[in-house]
Design an enzyme around this catalytic site. Structure first.
Site, PDB file in Angstrom:
ATOM      1  N   LYS A  51       0.791  -1.225   0.000  1.00  0.00           N
ATOM      2  CA  LYS A  51       0.000   0.000   0.000  1.00  0.00           C
ATOM      3  C   LYS A  51       0.832   1.289   0.000  1.00  0.00           C
ATOM      4  O   LYS A  51       0.356   2.328  -0.448  1.00  0.00           O
ATOM      5  CB  LYS A  51      -0.943   0.010   1.204  1.00  0.00           C
ATOM      6  CG  LYS A  51      -2.157  -0.890   1.066  1.00  0.00           C
ATOM      7  CD  LYS A  51      -3.180  -0.305   0.117  1.00  0.00           C
ATOM      8  CE  LYS A  51      -4.499  -1.051   0.166  1.00  0.00           C
ATOM      9  NZ  LYS A  51      -5.523  -0.419  -0.675  1.00  0.00           N
ATOM     10  N   SER A 305       0.237  -9.981  -0.631  1.00  0.00           N
ATOM     11  CA  SER A 305       0.078  -8.524  -0.571  1.00  0.00           C
ATOM     12  C   SER A 305       0.343  -7.900   0.799  1.00  0.00           C
ATOM     13  O   SER A 305       0.525  -6.692   0.888  1.00  0.00           O
ATOM     14  CB  SER A 305      -1.336  -8.143  -1.021  1.00  0.00           C
ATOM     15  OG  SER A 305      -2.308  -8.733  -0.171  1.00  0.00           O
TER      16      SER A 305
END
Length: 507
Positions: A51, A305
């Protein structure tokens, strides 16, 4: 639109804060899947998630006036850390609105990076509404977690690295999907450079906003969002990611909580790293894709992720992994109430078969109903064979292996049926794990409704699992339905669940 993303991807300076993460071979998964499996290790970023790429890509373009005013973001955790790190690097004030259900490990990480944390709501969408309100009040600049071209371009640098790291086009790339920023960036890049590569999005079954949007050919808002994979707990996919996905994403796959838990274990066994539920989504999708298509010899990659997860959740994950890998089956079986019947039942199961659980309480002089857990290394095929074998020997068997109420509650509370209960209805709830959630549930309930059963189970998750029996007179059924809908806690009526009638109900 994909061309616009690619141009931004090629120029965004994400490496001021981000690392180029490795694309690693997963030897154990590759052997089991009979395909060459690669893991893109975004869990190795400074904030343990991809992110920060998108957050910095957006913030680096802020004007001096915007920087002076400060930034605000809404996030379940990983975007929050990305914004906080970027703000710290750039000397900008940052305010982050996070759901109250956000794991403490993410909240504390954001605070350590110097951002102000505001806890609001039980899911991302409620936090987002509050963040927008604060933005208007204080004139902050809003840094969206996924519905922004620069954010998407930042996430697209993941694909740019994969192009450099792999000598030839991959056959399939699996990407987790929440709001859609990551898959939009990756798909926009891959489809222009490796057009033959199949891009597959992966979502939890109870948070499949992109899946439903692509089916409907328009963005939809989910009525309820599952909280287990909190990093992708989004009710509506972003507008820009949705438009990109319509042209660049080949298909979507949804996976269960048990399949996510099994994927966390797979990542651990190959890397010794512990992915968070959203972080292991792509691996779970890869496994399901291979099982459904029966493909072999392909080059596949899954994006790992993120790895921001409370350690306490591992207990629940380890427990559910057995189901995700189809290595444990649970049954309700009727046997004779007489000495030696349990021994005979174990013999009929097979002397070499490991019994993982056996729950029973006397209820009838002729017949006993037992709750049994059995180790099954051969998956669902072996489980079906076992059921057929037991039925062939005269046993009445109810398969509970895919029964959510049985896995969460019944196995821990088998103990007989209450006599004389009238008008009882059984519900399974997810309570947000925060002070006041239970009081809110009880205070809204009419005094004319009696709680006849209450079972709570939690492993430090973002939500508590609650099984409740309530006696409601028939004339008040409508009022009770209104109460349930206004409560806004996810719930499922379990009145017709076979486990309820076998173990808890006398009627």
């Amino acid at each position: 639109m994909p061309e616009q993303v690619l141009k931004r991807v090629l120029t965004v300076p994400v490496y001021d804060v981000a690392d180029e993460t490795p694309l690693e071979m997963a030897p154990l998964l590759s052997q089991r899947m009979q395909n060459k499996v690669w893991l893109k290790r975004e869990d190795l970023q400074p904030v343990f998630s991809f992110k920060l790429r998108g957050a910095y890509a957006c913030m680096v373009k802020l004007t001096d006036e915007q920087k002076q005013a400060g930034v605000i973001a809404a996030s379940a955790g990983n975007h929050a850390q990305g914004v906080a790190l970027a703000a710290n690097k750039m000397g900008i004030k940052a305010t982050i609105v996070m759901p109250k259900t956000t794991p403490p490990i993410k909240v504390n990480a954001v605070k350590r990076l110097g951002a102000e944390v505001v806890l609001h709501g039980d899911a991302f969408d409620e936090a987002s509404v509050h963040a927008n309100q604060l933005m208007r009040e204080h004139h902050y600049t809003f840094i969206h977690p996924y519905d922004d071209y620069d954010v998407i371009a930042g996430q697209g640098t993941v694909a740019l690295e994969m192009l450099r790291q792999h000598p030839k086009p991959l056959d399939v790339v699996f990407v987790c999907v929440g709001g859609g920023g990551l898959i939009a960036g990756i798909a926009a890049v891959l489809k222009q450079v490796w057009p033959s590569t199949r891009v597959v999005g992966v979502e939890p079954e109870d948070s499949a906003c992109m899946t439903e949007a692509l089916k409907a050919n328009e963005r939809v808002v989910l009525k309820q969002v599952g909280l287990f994979a909190d990093g992708v707990a989004v009710a509506q996919v972003g507008e820009i990611p949705f438009r990109i996905a319509q042209t660049c994403v080949d298909e979507m796959i949804t996976v269960s909580t048990d399949e996510i838990c099994a994927a966390i274990k797979d990542v651990f066994e190959d890397t010794r790293a512990i992915a968070e539920p959203a972080g292991a989504l792509a691996v779970a999708g890869l496994k399901k894709f291979v099982a459904q298509r029966e493909v072999a010899g392909l080059e596949m990659a899954a994006i790992v992720s993120g790895a921001n997860m409370n350690f306490d959740r591992l207990h629940h994950i380890a427990e559910r992994t057995e189901f995700g890998e189809k290595r444990e089956a649970i049954f309700a079986v009727k046997i004779k109430e007489e000495p030696g019947s349990f021994k005979q039942f174990c013999e009929d199961l097979g002397a070499r078969r490991a019994i993982t659980e056996f729950n029973y309480r006397y209820a009838d002089s002729k017949q006993a109903i037992v709750f049994v857990g059995v180790r099954t290394e051969g998956g669902r095929a072996e489980q079906h064979q076992l059921i057929d074998s037991l039925r062939g020997k005269g046993y009445e068997v109810e398969d509970m292996s895919e029964n959510e109420m049985a896995k969460l509650h019944l196995r821990h509370m088998i103990g007989g049926k209450a006599e004389g209960l009238q008008n009882e209805t059984l519900y399974r709830f997810e309570f947000p794990e925060r002070p006041g959630a239970l009081l809110n549930f009880l205070s809204r309930m009419s005094e004319e409704w009696n709680i006849s059963l209450f079972h709570y189970r939690n492993h430090s998750d973002a939500y508590g699992r609650v099984l409740v029996g309530v006696q409601v007179p028939p004339v008040q059924k409508d009022a009770f339905e209104i109460y349930l809908n206004e409560l806004k806690y996810p719930f499922i009526c379990e009145q017709d669940n076979p486990g309820y009638h076998l173990f808890l109900n006398t009627h």
